[in-house]
Design a protein around this motif. Structure first.
Motif, mmCIF file in Angstrom:
data_model
loop_
_atom_site.group_PDB
_atom_site.id
_atom_site.type_symbol
_atom_site.label_atom_id
_atom_site.label_comp_id
_atom_site.label_asym_id
_atom_site.label_seq_id
_atom_site.Cartn_x
_atom_site.Cartn_y
_atom_site.Cartn_z
ATOM 1 N N THR A 189 -24.218 43.541 -3.238
ATOM 2 C CA THR A 189 -25.381 43.707 -2.369
ATOM 3 C C THR A 189 -25.608 42.471 -1.513
ATOM 4 O O THR A 189 -25.723 42.561 -0.287
ATOM 5 C CB THR A 189 -26.633 43.993 -3.218
ATOM 6 O OG1 THR A 189 -26.419 45.173 -3.974
ATOM 7 C CG2 THR A 189 -27.864 44.144 -2.350
ATOM 8 N N LEU A 190 -25.681 41.314 -2.154
ATOM 9 C CA LEU A 190 -26.004 40.094 -1.413
ATOM 10 C C LEU A 190 -24.861 39.629 -0.524
ATOM 11 O O LEU A 190 -25.102 39.075 0.554
ATOM 12 C CB LEU A 190 -26.422 38.991 -2.384
ATOM 13 C CG LEU A 190 -27.772 39.224 -3.054
ATOM 14 C CD1 LEU A 190 -28.055 38.131 -4.072
ATOM 15 C CD2 LEU A 190 -28.897 39.325 -2.030
ATOM 16 N N HIS A 191 -23.635 39.849 -0.952
ATOM 17 C CA HIS A 191 -22.486 39.512 -0.105
ATOM 18 C C HIS A 191 -22.624 40.223 1.245
ATOM 19 O O HIS A 191 -22.459 39.605 2.302
ATOM 20 C CB HIS A 191 -21.198 39.918 -0.828
ATOM 21 C CG HIS A 191 -19.939 39.510 -0.152
ATOM 22 N ND1 HIS A 191 -19.485 38.212 -0.153
ATOM 23 C CD2 HIS A 191 -19.024 40.234 0.529
ATOM 24 C CE1 HIS A 191 -18.337 38.162 0.513
ATOM 25 N NE2 HIS A 191 -18.034 39.370 0.932
ATOM 26 N N GLU A 192 -22.960 41.492 1.216
ATOM 27 C CA GLU A 192 -23.139 42.259 2.454
ATOM 28 C C GLU A 192 -24.396 41.843 3.214
ATOM 29 O O GLU A 192 -24.380 41.759 4.447
ATOM 30 C CB GLU A 192 -23.188 43.750 2.143
ATOM 31 C CG GLU A 192 -21.847 44.322 1.740
ATOM 32 C CD GLU A 192 -21.883 45.819 1.478
ATOM 33 O OE1 GLU A 192 -22.826 46.493 1.939
ATOM 34 O OE2 GLU A 192 -20.953 46.315 0.818
ATOM 35 N N VAL A 193 -25.483 41.578 2.509
ATOM 36 C CA VAL A 193 -26.728 41.173 3.161
ATOM 37 C C VAL A 193 -26.549 39.840 3.875
ATOM 38 O O VAL A 193 -26.958 39.687 5.034
ATOM 39 C CB VAL A 193 -27.889 41.103 2.138
ATOM 40 C CG1 VAL A 193 -29.104 40.386 2.722
ATOM 41 C CG2 VAL A 193 -28.277 42.495 1.674
ATOM 42 N N PHE A 194 -25.934 38.867 3.196
ATOM 43 C CA PHE A 194 -25.721 37.571 3.839
ATOM 44 C C PHE A 194 -24.823 37.715 5.075
ATOM 45 O O PHE A 194 -25.038 37.040 6.079
ATOM 46 C CB PHE A 194 -25.142 36.558 2.853
ATOM 47 C CG PHE A 194 -26.098 36.143 1.758
ATOM 48 C CD1 PHE A 194 -27.459 36.047 1.979
ATOM 49 C CD2 PHE A 194 -25.620 35.859 0.489
ATOM 50 C CE1 PHE A 194 -28.339 35.659 0.966
ATOM 51 C CE2 PHE A 194 -26.481 35.468 -0.530
ATOM 52 C CZ PHE A 194 -27.840 35.368 -0.292
ATOM 53 N N GLU A 195 -23.836 38.591 5.003
ATOM 54 C CA GLU A 195 -22.986 38.827 6.182
ATOM 55 C C GLU A 195 -23.801 39.439 7.318
ATOM 56 O O GLU A 195 -23.671 39.034 8.470
ATOM 57 C CB GLU A 195 -21.814 39.736 5.825
ATOM 58 C CG GLU A 195 -20.883 39.976 6.997
ATOM 59 C CD GLU A 195 -19.653 40.786 6.630
ATOM 60 O OE1 GLU A 195 -18.804 40.967 7.524
ATOM 61 O OE2 GLU A 195 -19.532 41.244 5.478
ATOM 62 N N LYS A 196 -24.639 40.406 6.998
ATOM 63 C CA LYS A 196 -25.503 41.018 8.018
ATOM 64 C C LYS A 196 -26.393 39.956 8.661
ATOM 65 O O LYS A 196 -26.543 39.910 9.885
ATOM 66 C CB LYS A 196 -26.361 42.107 7.379
ATOM 67 C CG LYS A 196 -27.327 42.775 8.320
ATOM 68 C CD LYS A 196 -28.196 43.783 7.584
ATOM 69 C CE LYS A 196 -29.620 43.527 7.972
ATOM 70 N NZ LYS A 196 -30.639 44.104 7.177
ATOM 71 N N TYR A 197 -26.939 39.074 7.827
ATOM 72 C CA TYR A 197 -27.809 38.029 8.355
ATOM 73 C C TYR A 197 -27.050 37.051 9.244
ATOM 74 O O TYR A 197 -27.531 36.687 10.313
ATOM 75 C CB TYR A 197 -28.490 37.260 7.212
ATOM 76 C CG TYR A 197 -29.572 38.007 6.487
ATOM 77 C CD1 TYR A 197 -30.186 39.144 7.009
ATOM 78 C CD2 TYR A 197 -30.015 37.562 5.245
ATOM 79 C CE1 TYR A 197 -31.186 39.812 6.322
ATOM 80 C CE2 TYR A 197 -31.021 38.226 4.550
ATOM 81 C CZ TYR A 197 -31.597 39.343 5.094
ATOM 82 O OH TYR A 197 -32.593 39.984 4.406
ATOM 83 N N TYR A 198 -25.859 36.604 8.827
ATOM 84 C CA TYR A 198 -25.178 35.635 9.689
ATOM 85 C C TYR A 198 -24.674 36.276 10.967
ATOM 86 O O TYR A 198 -24.612 35.630 12.010
ATOM 87 C CB TYR A 198 -24.122 34.784 8.971
ATOM 88 C CG TYR A 198 -22.823 35.399 8.535
ATOM 89 C CD1 TYR A 198 -21.874 35.854 9.439
ATOM 90 C CD2 TYR A 198 -22.500 35.446 7.185
ATOM 91 C CE1 TYR A 198 -20.655 36.370 9.011
ATOM 92 C CE2 TYR A 198 -21.294 35.945 6.742
ATOM 93 C CZ TYR A 198 -20.378 36.419 7.667
ATOM 94 O OH TYR A 198 -19.172 36.930 7.249
ATOM 95 N N ASP A 199 -24.344 37.571 10.934
ATOM 96 C CA ASP A 199 -23.990 38.264 12.175
ATOM 97 C C ASP A 199 -25.188 38.300 13.128
ATOM 98 O O ASP A 199 -25.047 38.061 14.333
ATOM 99 C CB ASP A 199 -23.514 39.690 11.894
ATOM 100 C CG ASP A 199 -22.108 39.755 11.329
ATOM 101 O OD1 ASP A 199 -21.363 38.742 11.423
ATOM 102 O OD2 ASP A 199 -21.751 40.807 10.769
ATOM 103 N N HIS A 200 -26.365 38.578 12.584
ATOM 104 C CA HIS A 200 -27.575 38.619 13.413
ATOM 105 C C HIS A 200 -27.917 37.226 13.940
ATOM 106 O O HIS A 200 -28.305 37.075 15.105
ATOM 107 C CB HIS A 200 -28.757 39.196 12.632
ATOM 108 C CG HIS A 200 -29.976 39.353 13.468
ATOM 109 N ND1 HIS A 200 -31.004 38.452 13.446
ATOM 110 C CD2 HIS A 200 -30.316 40.287 14.397
ATOM 111 C CE1 HIS A 200 -31.931 38.823 14.300
ATOM 112 N NE2 HIS A 200 -31.544 39.925 14.894
ATOM 113 N N VAL A 201 -27.759 36.207 13.107
ATOM 114 C CA VAL A 201 -28.032 34.836 13.540
ATOM 115 C C VAL A 201 -27.089 34.446 14.677
ATOM 116 O O VAL A 201 -27.497 33.788 15.629
ATOM 117 C CB VAL A 201 -27.941 33.846 12.353
ATOM 118 C CG1 VAL A 201 -27.905 32.400 12.829
ATOM 119 C CG2 VAL A 201 -29.114 34.068 11.404
ATOM 120 N N THR A 202 -25.826 34.874 14.598
ATOM 121 C CA THR A 202 -24.858 34.582 15.669
ATOM 122 C C THR A 202 -25.344 35.137 17.002
ATOM 123 O O THR A 202 -25.346 34.434 18.019
ATOM 124 C CB THR A 202 -23.481 35.186 15.335
ATOM 125 O OG1 THR A 202 -23.010 34.625 14.124
ATOM 126 C CG2 THR A 202 -22.477 34.922 16.438
#
Length: 144
Positions: free
Chosen positions: A35-48
């Motif tokens: 769950t968190l692996h995917e959430v953190f990826e979603k967040y860093y994509d949005h931050v980019t």
């Protein structure tokens, strides 16, 4: 100019947060890994995406966004990851960072409206709205 200082601080914080989220994405462990692996990826994509939008807006209004890691670390109020955080500490850190960014976005909205710069104010409002949703979800995860 206060607005330029606020924009540069936001660029710096987003830069540090991007790297921090990658660290958490790579080092998260335990039963919440998937769950968190995917959430953190979603967040860093949005931050980019957000970082690029903010920096380009800053350039469009005559600013010079910080563009080095050293420079970002000198300005940022978000702290780097240590690579030693537990899963709960990772989520709590992201929550705190998002709350810090909400405060930054609120300040940017105010100074941008004072400068009669609705474009920057709108950009900051969109960021604030997205972060508020993420804060709600992270608080629910931590059961706060």
């Amino acid at each position: 100019m206060i607005q330029h200082e606020q924009l540069n601080k936001l660029v710096a914080n987003l830069t540090v947060l991007y790297t921090k989220l990658h660290s958490f994405h790579w080092y998260v462990k335990g039963s919440s890994f998937y769950t968190l692996h995917e959430v953190f990826e979603k967040y860093y994509d949005h931050v980019t995406e957000t970082l690029d939008e903010v920096a380009e807006r800053f350039l469009a209004i005559g600013g010079r966004p910080v563009s080095t890691l050293k420079g970002a670390l000198e300005i940022a109020t978000i702290k780097e990851a240590t690579e030693k955080e537990t899963t709960v500490e990772m989520v709590a850190a992201v929550l705190a960072d998002f709350e810090l960014l909400i405060a930054d976005a609120s300040a940017l909205i105010e100074v941008s409206e004072d400068a009669n710069d609705q474009g920057t104010a709108d950009l900051a409002l969109g960021l604030k709205t997205e972060l508020e949703k993420n804060v709600w979800m992270l608080k629910a995860y931590l059961d706060r």
